[in-house]
Design an enzyme around this catalytic site. Sequence first.
Site: not given
Ligand code: T1G
Length: 706
Positions: A112, A132
């Site tokens: 976004e 999301e």
């Molecule tokens: N927020 C906070 N922590 C996050 C995070 C996030 N969005 N994404 C990952 N982490 C942390 C995770 O908990 C872990 O922590 C570390 O980063 C590594 O992640 C306004 C409402 C990007 C594909 O849904 O899918 O945006 O365990 O082990 O396998 O519209 O992380 O090391 O302490 O998963 O390499 C939308 C979520 C949010 C993507 C990487 N975004 N993340 O995978 O590493 S809502 C998502 C992932 C939003 C807006 C809306 C995956 C990854 P720790 P990991 P990975």
Amino acid sequence: MADLVRYEVKNGVAVLTIDNPPVNALAPEVWGQIDEAVKRGVADPAADALVLIGAGTTFIAGADIKAFELLKTPADSMARSAGTHALLKRMEDASKPLVAAIHGNALGGGLEVAQACHFRVATKDARVGQPEVMLGLIPGAGGTQRLPRLAGAKMALEMCTDGKPVPAPKALAAGILDHIVADDLLSGAIAFAKDKATKHEIRKVREIVIGADEVKAGLEACAAMRASLKKTARGLRAPYAVVDAIEAGLKLPFDEGSVRERELFADCVASTESKALRHLFFAEREVAKVPDVPKDTPIKEIKRAAVVGAGTMGGGIAMNYANAGIPVLLKEVDQAALDRGIATIRRNYDVTMSKGKMTKEQVEKTMALITPTTSYDGFDQVDIVTEAVFENMDLKKSTFAELGTVTRPDCILASNSSTLDIDQFAAASGRPQQVLGHHYFSPANVMKLLEIVRGRETSKEAIATSLKLAKKLGKVGVVVGNCFGFVANRMLAYYMREAYLLLEEGASVEQIDRVLTEFGLPVGPYGMQDIAGIDVGARIRQYLKSIGKSRAEGPQSAIPDRLYEMGRYGQKTGAGWYKYDAPGSRNRTTDPLIEQLANEEAKKRGIVRRPIGDEEIVARITTALANEGARVLEEKFATRPGDIDIIYAYGFGFPRRSGGPMFYADTVGLPTVLSRVNEYRARFGDYWEPAPLLEKLVKEGRGFYS
Ligand code: T1G
């Protein structure tokens, strides 16, 4: 405040580098610093344009999911999103070209932010997406309004309802990206930005006009998506909210559509569905952290594997290794059994190929990694052996004794046992530190859960290696202790006890299966047993009887064993709890025999059968799971309640929107769960004894997660 967005000017372009490891999540401070940096770049006479890029391995992976805990009410969310939307418009209104330079992932709020930039360039292996809905949310930073303007409503609907990332080449073709940078991303982005500055080109996505034909087609796509969500949404609310928001964007001007998006987002973020899915997101990352197995524990590289037993499970396990590119020996006692096993594997790949998920070449290449054998030749070359022979203690012990002699001392010896004592196998092998459980779930090549069972002497290296291997095999590995049935099947025994007793007390198998599938399980207990095989459970009960144990305290229904004695094993015999058109068929019909058996067994136990409400079925089943889950935790066979929730979400398809049995119990409220246990104890018997941990948490006014 930490410097989360660095600013520098390179070659006449302001470079804004977001540096919030590990995934550059948009924590509130990051948003603020992006805003400041853009203002600075616009005002900077040394900069003709701006490039926004992520430090480390990725662009922005989304909003900081943890920050949503602060949004307690829809009003909190509306206040927060007003600021975000205004910030994004300020970016979009920058008077100099603003280019998003994407590598790794641009997900959720990350995409976004990129859409609020004037242009988007990326590396060819970058991915963009709006995941999301996987968190019970919708894009809340303008994605439901800008993405349809960039890629069309149909593409936006697909991306925002399935949440799957889109590879850069496809995103370029869809108009989401403007350019794929062949070499260094930053220098490519700077060149692209300078070119736009030279041409005084700025493109505000919000000002892209959606033509009348596109609006009409878009509204039709919304209607079509609503129809298909009936089959795919599995009771989730968020995918429908996505359609509502995109539809609003087609009917209303940008600002009004954005307000509708914010309202829908606010409802979602405060919902139990989203809290449950966010819980599972972090729980899935926590399971990989085993308290006494530090991150730097040496890990053994698995280059070659072997599987003993080519039955349904053994064949599926061998497929996991081959699918991950690991050569695997598959051993059976004789050629006939081996041929059957290989034929099943071939059939599974043919099905995958027929669905277009693999090409003929890929199937042949993968099958070539599986070497069938009837001897232990080559076992001295493998790094891990998974034993998947019949669920019989003596057979498994003798197999481990053999494996202890035919494999290298450093070879890991894993058992796919679903219930039996790992320590006995370990002792039989002569090298217990190398032995542990790798309990796969049927079908093993499909189900994502791997229960990693830790024996008394299992080495930390074997545990750490197993967790890494699980990821490589596309599984979620959860480390559990070695008790009967480990965690998954131990708790399942209480689930099944209640399912059987509810039948004898008056419910029907159809009612119980309907109620639990409406609750969100992919299949009810009786349908599940007919798939897995009634004979499997019967043999485990026979073994338990032989060692004077039962799977769960309390009355044991005789009905499953009576079906077993009748040779009714379920789908594979054409009859079980249901009747099937033919052996192997999935088309089932009610069989009045079951009601007859229930009446007979109820009479034997002096039970007067009664009408049972749907709520009681859900309450008894979920309470039994939560109470036994509490015991598993207090006896330390599971590290965290989240591990249990992940086991049930991935092992049994427990509805993700409920967060798993432990999170669900907190949602119901532990005081209610405890009072139900006590009520059932009074009504049904002392076998409904509350777990001490449950009583303790209620006394302390806490939940499993608070
Ligand atoms: N927020 C906070 N922590 C996050 C995070 C996030 N969005 N994404 C990952 N982490 C942390 C995770 O908990 C872990 O922590 C570390 O980063 C590594 O992640 C306004 C409402 C990007 C594909 O849904 O899918 O945006 O365990 O082990 O396998 O519209 O992380 O090391 O302490 O998963 O390499 C939308 C979520 C949010 C993507 C990487 N975004 N993340 O995978 O590493 S809502 C998502 C992932 C939003 C807006 C809306 C995956 C990854 P720790 P990991 P990975």
